[in-house]
Scaffold this motif. Structure first.
Motif, PDB file in Angstrom:
ATOM      1  N   HIS A  20       0.812  -1.127   0.027  1.00  0.00           N
ATOM      2  CA  HIS A  20       0.116   0.068  -0.089  1.00  0.00           C
ATOM      3  C   HIS A  20       0.979   1.333   0.000  1.00  0.00           C
ATOM      4  CE1 HIS A  20      -3.853   2.158   1.710  1.00  0.00           C
ATOM      5  NE2 HIS A  20      -3.505   2.666   0.593  1.00  0.00           N
ATOM      6  N   GLY A  21       1.108   1.686  -1.176  1.00  0.00           N
ATOM      7  CA  GLY A  21       2.043   2.885  -1.013  1.00  0.00           C
ATOM      8  C   GLY A  21       3.406   2.217  -0.744  1.00  0.00           C
ATOM      9  N   PRO A  22       4.181   2.909   0.059  1.00  0.00           N
ATOM     10  CA  PRO A  22       5.582   2.519   0.460  1.00  0.00           C
ATOM     11  C   PRO A  22       5.333   1.118   1.531  1.00  0.00           C
ATOM     12  CG  PRO A  22       5.012   4.406   1.531  1.00  0.00           C
ATOM     13  CD  PRO A  22       3.754   4.388   0.760  1.00  0.00           C
ATOM     14  N   LEU A  23       4.234   0.766   2.117  1.00  0.00           N
ATOM     15  CA  LEU A  23       4.131  -0.008   2.914  1.00  0.00           C
ATOM     16  C   LEU A  23       3.770  -1.210   2.710  1.00  0.00           C
ATOM     17  CD1 LEU A  23       1.994   2.003   5.523  1.00  0.00           C
ATOM     18  CD2 LEU A  23       4.726   2.009   5.331  1.00  0.00           C
ATOM     19  N   LEU A  24       4.459  -2.259   3.321  1.00  0.00           N
ATOM     20  CA  LEU A  24       3.920  -3.847   3.086  1.00  0.00           C
ATOM     21  C   LEU A  24       3.178  -4.158   4.278  1.00  0.00           C
ATOM     22  CD1 LEU A  24       7.584  -5.221   2.103  1.00  0.00           C
ATOM     23  CD2 LEU A  24       5.503  -4.956   0.785  1.00  0.00           C
ATOM     24  N   GLN A  25       2.145  -4.828   4.146  1.00  0.00           N
ATOM     25  CA  GLN A  25       0.820  -5.167   4.774  1.00  0.00           C
ATOM     26  C   GLN A  25       0.967  -6.496   4.817  1.00  0.00           C
ATOM     27  OE1 GLN A  25      -1.982  -2.785   3.412  1.00  0.00           O
ATOM     28  NE2 GLN A  25      -1.474  -1.062   4.680  1.00  0.00           N
ATOM     29  N   ILE A  26       0.615  -7.250   6.065  1.00  0.00           N
ATOM     30  CA  ILE A  26       0.194  -8.611   6.348  1.00  0.00           C
ATOM     31  C   ILE A  26      -1.326  -8.792   6.735  1.00  0.00           C
ATOM     32  CG2 ILE A  26       0.778 -10.978   7.322  1.00  0.00           C
ATOM     33  CD1 ILE A  26       3.669 -10.196   7.649  1.00  0.00           C
ATOM     34  N   ILE A  27      -2.124  -9.336   5.985  1.00  0.00           N
ATOM     35  CA  ILE A  27      -3.340  -9.749   6.439  1.00  0.00           C
ATOM     36  C   ILE A  27      -3.572 -11.128   6.571  1.00  0.00           C
ATOM     37  CG2 ILE A  27      -5.829  -9.175   5.566  1.00  0.00           C
ATOM     38  CD1 ILE A  27      -4.025  -6.619   5.584  1.00  0.00           C
ATOM     39  N   ALA A  28      -4.493 -11.409   7.821  1.00  0.00           N
ATOM     40  CA  ALA A  28      -4.789 -12.828   8.084  1.00  0.00           C
ATOM     41  C   ALA A  28      -6.182 -12.996   8.095  1.00  0.00           C
ATOM     42  CB  ALA A  28      -3.973 -13.132   9.403  1.00  0.00           C
ATOM     43  N   ASN A  29      -6.604 -13.743   7.484  1.00  0.00           N
ATOM     44  CA  ASN A  29      -8.007 -14.156   7.323  1.00  0.00           C
ATOM     45  C   ASN A  29      -8.920 -12.720   7.266  1.00  0.00           C
ATOM     46  OD1 ASN A  29      -7.946 -16.882   7.414  1.00  0.00           O
ATOM     47  ND2 ASN A  29      -7.610 -16.806   9.828  1.00  0.00           N
ATOM     48  N   GLY A  30      -8.539 -11.729   6.337  1.00  0.00           N
ATOM     49  CA  GLY A  30      -9.019 -10.651   6.100  1.00  0.00           C
ATOM     50  C   GLY A  30      -8.917  -9.497   7.212  1.00  0.00           C
ATOM     51  N   CYS A  31      -8.182  -9.985   8.096  1.00  0.00           N
ATOM     52  CA  CYS A  31      -7.898  -9.005   9.282  1.00  0.00           C
ATOM     53  C   CYS A  31      -6.556  -8.456   9.161  1.00  0.00           C
ATOM     54  CB  CYS A  31      -8.290  -9.774  10.776  1.00  0.00           C
ATOM     55  SG  CYS A  31      -8.057  -8.414  12.152  1.00  0.00           S
ATOM     56  N   PHE A  32      -6.322  -7.064   9.485  1.00  0.00           N
ATOM     57  CA  PHE A  32      -5.012  -6.421   9.349  1.00  0.00           C
ATOM     58  C   PHE A  32      -4.314  -6.854  10.596  1.00  0.00           C
ATOM     59  CE2 PHE A  32      -2.133  -2.882  10.579  1.00  0.00           C
ATOM     60  CZ  PHE A  32      -1.473  -2.754   9.681  1.00  0.00           C
ATOM     61  N   LEU A  33      -3.136  -7.321  10.239  1.00  0.00           N
ATOM     62  CA  LEU A  33      -2.153  -7.585  11.568  1.00  0.00           C
ATOM     63  C   LEU A  33      -1.057  -6.504  11.632  1.00  0.00           C
ATOM     64  CD1 LEU A  33      -1.468 -11.718  11.120  1.00  0.00           C
ATOM     65  CD2 LEU A  33      -2.870 -10.201  12.967  1.00  0.00           C
ATOM     66  N   MET A  34      -0.449  -6.325  10.639  1.00  0.00           N
ATOM     67  CA  MET A  34       0.835  -5.537  10.889  1.00  0.00           C
ATOM     68  C   MET A  34       1.332  -4.971   9.342  1.00  0.00           C
ATOM     69  SD  MET A  34       3.277  -8.603  11.486  1.00  0.00           S
ATOM     70  CE  MET A  34       2.148  -9.282  12.442  1.00  0.00           C
ATOM     71  N   ASP A  35       2.219  -3.829   9.507  1.00  0.00           N
ATOM     72  CA  ASP A  35       2.717  -3.153   8.356  1.00  0.00           C
ATOM     73  C   ASP A  35       4.239  -2.947   8.561  1.00  0.00           C
ATOM     74  OD1 ASP A  35       2.628  -0.700   9.432  1.00  0.00           O
ATOM     75  OD2 ASP A  35       0.823  -0.332   8.287  1.00  0.00           O
ATOM     76  N   THR A  36       4.832  -2.104   7.656  1.00  0.00           N
ATOM     77  CA  THR A  36       6.060  -1.731   7.946  1.00  0.00           C
ATOM     78  C   THR A  36       6.248  -0.041   8.176  1.00  0.00           C
ATOM     79  OG1 THR A  36       6.392  -1.477   5.289  1.00  0.00           O
ATOM     80  CG2 THR A  36       7.226  -3.447   6.414  1.00  0.00           C
ATOM     81  N   SER A  37       5.096   0.732   8.654  1.00  0.00           N
ATOM     82  CA  SER A  37       5.079   1.869   8.869  1.00  0.00           C
ATOM     83  C   SER A  37       5.820   2.243  10.065  1.00  0.00           C
ATOM     84  CB  SER A  37       3.723   2.167   9.079  1.00  0.00           C
ATOM     85  OG  SER A  37       3.055   1.674  10.181  1.00  0.00           O
ATOM     86  N   ASP A  38       6.316   1.542  11.090  1.00  0.00           N
ATOM     87  CA  ASP A  38       6.698   1.913  12.342  1.00  0.00           C
ATOM     88  C   ASP A  38       7.940   1.212  12.829  1.00  0.00           C
ATOM     89  OD1 ASP A  38       7.558   3.258  14.914  1.00  0.00           O
ATOM     90  OD2 ASP A  38       5.338   3.665  15.280  1.00  0.00           O
ATOM     91  N   GLY A  39       7.597   0.252  13.677  1.00  0.00           N
ATOM     92  CA  GLY A  39       8.236  -0.807  14.263  1.00  0.00           C
ATOM     93  C   GLY A  39       8.848  -0.361  15.493  1.00  0.00           C
ATOM     94  N   ARG A  40       8.487   0.912  16.240  1.00  0.00           N
ATOM     95  CA  ARG A  40       8.839   1.119  17.508  1.00  0.00           C
ATOM     96  C   ARG A  40       8.809   0.202  18.438  1.00  0.00           C
ATOM     97  NH1 ARG A  40       6.242   6.399  18.906  1.00  0.00           N
ATOM     98  NH2 ARG A  40       4.570   5.295  17.628  1.00  0.00           N
ATOM     99  N   SER A  41       7.181  -0.232  18.559  1.00  0.00           N
ATOM    100  CA  SER A  41       7.072  -1.154  19.556  1.00  0.00           C
ATOM    101  C   SER A  41       7.658  -2.525  19.490  1.00  0.00           C
ATOM    102  CB  SER A  41       5.525  -1.252  19.613  1.00  0.00           C
ATOM    103  OG  SER A  41       5.053  -1.738  18.512  1.00  0.00           O
ATOM    104  N   GLU A  42       7.867  -2.841  18.230  1.00  0.00           N
ATOM    105  CA  GLU A  42       8.532  -4.441  18.063  1.00  0.00           C
ATOM    106  C   GLU A  42       9.988  -4.084  18.562  1.00  0.00           C
ATOM    107  OE1 GLU A  42       6.783  -2.859  15.795  1.00  0.00           O
ATOM    108  OE2 GLU A  42       5.337  -4.085  14.804  1.00  0.00           O
TER     109      GLU A  42
END
Length: 226
Positions: free
Chosen positions: A27-49
């Motif tokens: 999605h634009g510059p971001l990569l996103q992982i979706i599981a069973n139609g539910c958004f899980l995570m993307d590459t927008s931040d990463g501070r909490s990880e």
């Protein structure tokens, strides 16, 4: 690229796995992982990880070459951050979705994790985390778990067992004396703090990461008594 195409997510891969459908999209510059139609995570931040890994390391008080288990590969922020820190010894990552592992080894997520995967300290285990913690005979100095959305809301019902007393008991069994359990959550959970105390963990606390909108991300921490 037109504004319309930039604003519309583009599916890069779609897999039917043992726990349902997983999708990688851009999605634009971001990569996103979706599981069973539910958004899980993307590459927008990463501070909490990254906090998940750093808070665990800080709680170990300078223990030499500690072994860390990272539960959930996700978009790779936690693994990449651990690999960038020479203090860690062996880095074991348990990921149950083969598609996610493939996206890191041979796909678009390699842009985040390629260096970490080449690190000789890194081992990727293709397994369900709860099964792994119940069956392995290995031990670790730190468990950094980023599974689903945290203890209060899981996309996959089976993941609830990880946050239950039995799952936490299995985690404690894997930890060396004085080892630390760090659990990522999409929101702070006072109830889960109580569950950690009741499971025998000590020095239980929660660190928060403010987000632009909504409740903060959180990392729950507990130490196995020595």
């Amino acid at each position: 690229m037109t504004a319309a195409s930039y604003d519309s997510p583009v599916v890069l891969d779609r897999r039917a796995g043992p726990y349902g459908e997983v999708v990688l999209r851009r999605h634009g510059p971001l990569l996103q992982i979706i599981a069973n139609g539910c958004f899980l995570m993307d590459t927008s931040d990463g501070r909490s990880e990254r906090l998940l890994v750093d808070a665990a390391a800080a709680a170990l008080d300078g223990r030499p070459a500690p072994k860390v288990l990272i539960g959930g590969l996700g978009v790779g922020f936690s693994l990449a951050h651990a690999s960038a820190d020479p203090r860690w010894g062996r880095i074991t990552v348990v990921e149950r979705e083969r598609a996610v592992i493939d996206w890191h080894r041979d796909g678009p997520l390699a842009e985040i994790s390629a260096g970490a995967l080449a690190d000789p300290r890194t081992e990727i285990v293709d397994a369900d985390l709860l099964t792994y913690v119940n069956e392995t005979s290995d031990t670790f100095d730190a468990l950094c778990l980023d599974i689903d959305n945290g203890p209060d809301w899981t996309v996959t019902a089976d993941n609830e067992g990880l946050y239950a007393p039995s799952g936490l008991a299995a985690c404690a069994r894997l930890l060396t004396p004085g080892g630390v359990l760090a659990v990522w959550s999409a929101q702070p959970s006072p109830e889960f703090e109580g569950t950690l105390w009741n499971a025998g963990f000590r020095q239980v606390r929660t660190e928060e990461v403010p987000v632009a909108r909504g409740v903060p991300d959180a990392v729950h921490l507990g130490v196995r008594p020595g």
